[in-house]
Design a protein around this motif. Sequence first.
Motif, PDB file in Angstrom:
ATOM      1  N   ASP A   5      54.701  33.958  39.325  1.00 11.55           N
ATOM      2  CA  ASP A   5      55.418  34.446  40.492  1.00 11.55           C
ATOM      3  C   ASP A   5      55.466  33.340  41.547  1.00 11.55           C
ATOM      4  OD1 ASP A   5      52.807  34.402  41.481  1.00 11.55           O
ATOM      5  OD2 ASP A   5      52.564  36.567  41.410  1.00 11.55           O
ATOM      6  N   GLN A   6      56.035  33.646  42.697  1.00 15.85           N
ATOM      7  CA  GLN A   6      56.168  32.657  43.758  1.00 15.85           C
ATOM      8  C   GLN A   6      54.791  32.158  44.231  1.00 15.85           C
ATOM      9  OE1 GLN A   6      58.894  31.186  44.697  1.00 15.85           O
ATOM     10  NE2 GLN A   6      57.869  29.911  46.200  1.00 15.85           N
ATOM     11  N   GLU A   7      53.826  33.046  44.289  1.00 18.53           N
ATOM     12  CA  GLU A   7      52.481  32.641  44.710  1.00 18.53           C
ATOM     13  C   GLU A   7      51.906  31.613  43.730  1.00 18.53           C
ATOM     14  OE1 GLU A   7      48.074  34.401  45.864  1.00 18.53           O
ATOM     15  OE2 GLU A   7      49.494  35.713  44.826  1.00 18.53           O
ATOM     16  N   TYR A   8      52.145  31.811  42.442  1.00 17.54           N
ATOM     17  CA  TYR A   8      51.665  30.865  41.444  1.00 17.54           C
ATOM     18  C   TYR A   8      52.246  29.476  41.695  1.00 17.54           C
ATOM     19  CZ  TYR A   8      51.149  28.222  37.207  1.00 17.54           C
ATOM     20  OH  TYR A   8      50.862  27.214  36.331  1.00 17.54           O
ATOM     21  N   ALA A  36      49.949  26.349  42.573  1.00 18.64           N
ATOM     22  CA  ALA A  36      49.887  25.211  41.654  1.00 18.64           C
ATOM     23  C   ALA A  36      50.181  23.907  42.400  1.00 18.64           C
ATOM     24  CB  ALA A  36      50.873  25.415  40.506  1.00 18.64           C
ATOM     25  N   GLN A  37      51.165  23.925  43.263  1.00 16.26           N
ATOM     26  CA  GLN A  37      51.491  22.733  44.048  1.00 16.26           C
ATOM     27  C   GLN A  37      50.339  22.354  44.974  1.00 16.26           C
ATOM     28  OE1 GLN A  37      54.030  20.650  43.696  1.00 16.26           O
ATOM     29  NE2 GLN A  37      53.172  19.347  45.278  1.00 16.26           N
ATOM     30  N   GLN A  96      41.385  29.811  40.377  1.00 17.73           N
ATOM     31  CA  GLN A  96      40.925  30.058  39.010  1.00 17.73           C
ATOM     32  C   GLN A  96      40.797  31.557  38.749  1.00 17.73           C
ATOM     33  OE1 GLN A  96      37.411  27.674  37.857  1.00 17.73           O
ATOM     34  NE2 GLN A  96      37.962  26.321  39.533  1.00 17.73           N
ATOM     35  N   GLN A  97      40.256  32.274  39.724  1.00 21.25           N
ATOM     36  CA  GLN A  97      40.076  33.719  39.571  1.00 21.25           C
ATOM     37  C   GLN A  97      41.424  34.424  39.440  1.00 21.25           C
ATOM     38  OE1 GLN A  97      37.193  35.172  38.955  1.00 21.25           O
ATOM     39  NE2 GLN A  97      38.350  37.035  38.598  1.00 21.25           N
ATOM     40  N   LYS A  98      42.389  34.033  40.274  1.00 20.70           N
ATOM     41  CA  LYS A  98      43.729  34.627  40.167  1.00 20.70           C
ATOM     42  C   LYS A  98      44.364  34.289  38.828  1.00 20.70           C
ATOM     43  CE  LYS A  98      45.119  35.750  44.669  1.00 20.70           C
ATOM     44  NZ  LYS A  98      46.246  36.057  45.484  1.00 20.70           N
ATOM     45  N   GLY A  99      44.136  33.074  38.355  1.00 25.98           N
ATOM     46  CA  GLY A  99      44.658  32.691  37.056  1.00 25.98           C
ATOM     47  C   GLY A  99      44.127  33.595  35.956  1.00 25.98           C
ATOM     48  N   LYS A 100      42.840  33.878  35.998  1.00 21.35           N
ATOM     49  CA  LYS A 100      42.213  34.728  34.984  1.00 21.35           C
ATOM     50  C   LYS A 100      42.753  36.148  35.013  1.00 21.35           C
ATOM     51  CE  LYS A 100      37.849  32.218  35.042  1.00 21.35           C
ATOM     52  NZ  LYS A 100      36.437  32.256  35.434  1.00 21.35           N
ATOM     53  N   THR A 101      43.013  36.662  36.219  1.00 20.12           N
ATOM     54  CA  THR A 101      43.407  38.068  36.335  1.00 20.12           C
ATOM     55  C   THR A 101      44.916  38.299  36.347  1.00 20.12           C
ATOM     56  OG1 THR A 101      43.243  37.972  38.750  1.00 20.12           O
ATOM     57  CG2 THR A 101      41.281  38.710  37.547  1.00 20.12           C
ATOM     58  N   LEU A 102      45.689  37.337  36.852  1.00 26.08           N
ATOM     59  CA  LEU A 102      47.126  37.565  37.034  1.00 26.08           C
ATOM     60  C   LEU A 102      48.032  36.693  36.177  1.00 26.08           C
ATOM     61  CD1 LEU A 102      47.385  37.779  40.947  1.00 26.08           C
ATOM     62  CD2 LEU A 102      47.386  39.674  39.320  1.00 26.08           C
ATOM     63  N   TRP A 103      47.796  35.394  36.145  1.00 25.66           N
ATOM     64  CA  TRP A 103      48.784  34.459  35.643  1.00 25.66           C
ATOM     65  C   TRP A 103      48.609  34.054  34.187  1.00 25.66           C
ATOM     66  CZ3 TRP A 103      47.152  31.675  40.606  1.00 25.66           C
ATOM     67  CH2 TRP A 103      47.796  32.254  41.710  1.00 25.66           C
ATOM     68  N   TYR A 104      47.385  34.056  33.678  1.00 25.11           N
ATOM     69  CA  TYR A 104      47.147  33.553  32.325  1.00 25.11           C
ATOM     70  C   TYR A 104      46.644  34.653  31.401  1.00 25.11           C
ATOM     71  CZ  TYR A 104      47.392  29.074  34.711  1.00 25.11           C
ATOM     72  OH  TYR A 104      47.794  28.009  35.471  1.00 25.11           O
ATOM     73  N   GLN A 105      47.213  34.678  30.209  1.00 31.03           N
ATOM     74  CA  GLN A 105      46.721  35.578  29.171  1.00 31.03           C
ATOM     75  C   GLN A 105      45.425  35.018  28.608  1.00 31.03           C
ATOM     76  OE1 GLN A 105      49.854  36.617  26.523  1.00 31.03           O
ATOM     77  NE2 GLN A 105      48.475  37.248  24.886  1.00 31.03           N
ATOM     78  N   ASP A 106      45.416  33.710  28.386  1.00 30.16           N
ATOM     79  CA  ASP A 106      44.206  33.000  27.970  1.00 30.16           C
ATOM     80  C   ASP A 106      44.390  31.532  28.321  1.00 30.16           C
ATOM     81  OD1 ASP A 106      45.463  31.544  25.660  1.00 30.16           O
ATOM     82  OD2 ASP A 106      45.621  33.569  24.849  1.00 30.16           O
TER      83      ASP A 106
END
Length: 95
Positions: free
Chosen positions: A14-17, A21-22, A71-81
Motif C-alpha cells: 500500500d502507500q504506507e509501504y 521502504a523509501q 519490520q513488525q509491519k512487514g511481518k503482519t501486513l506486507w509480507y507473506q513470508d
Amino acid sequence: MYAVIFRATLKKLDQEYTQKAQRMRELALNEYGCIEFIANTEGDQELAISYWPDKESIRAWKNNPEHLSAQQKGKTLWYQDYQVEIVEVLHKYQG
C-alpha cells in the motif's frame, strides 16, 4: 564488506509501504553506513540487496527503533513470508 540479501513473498503493498521502504533506504544509506541498496519487485516476489562495511553496521541498522517498527509491519501486513541472509563479499569484479 558484507551483503544483506532480503527475499520476500508479498502479501499486500500500500502507500504506507512505499513511503516506509523509501524512508528505510534513506536511513540505511545516510545514518548507518550502508554503501549501496538495490531492490526489485517482480510479481509477488521482492528482492533487496544492501552492502555494508561491517557486521556492526548491519546490527545497528537491524536494531534501529524505526526499522524495528517497519519490520513488525512487514511481518503482519506486507509480507507473506521472508528470509534474510548475511554474506561476506569475498571478491568484487567490475567491467
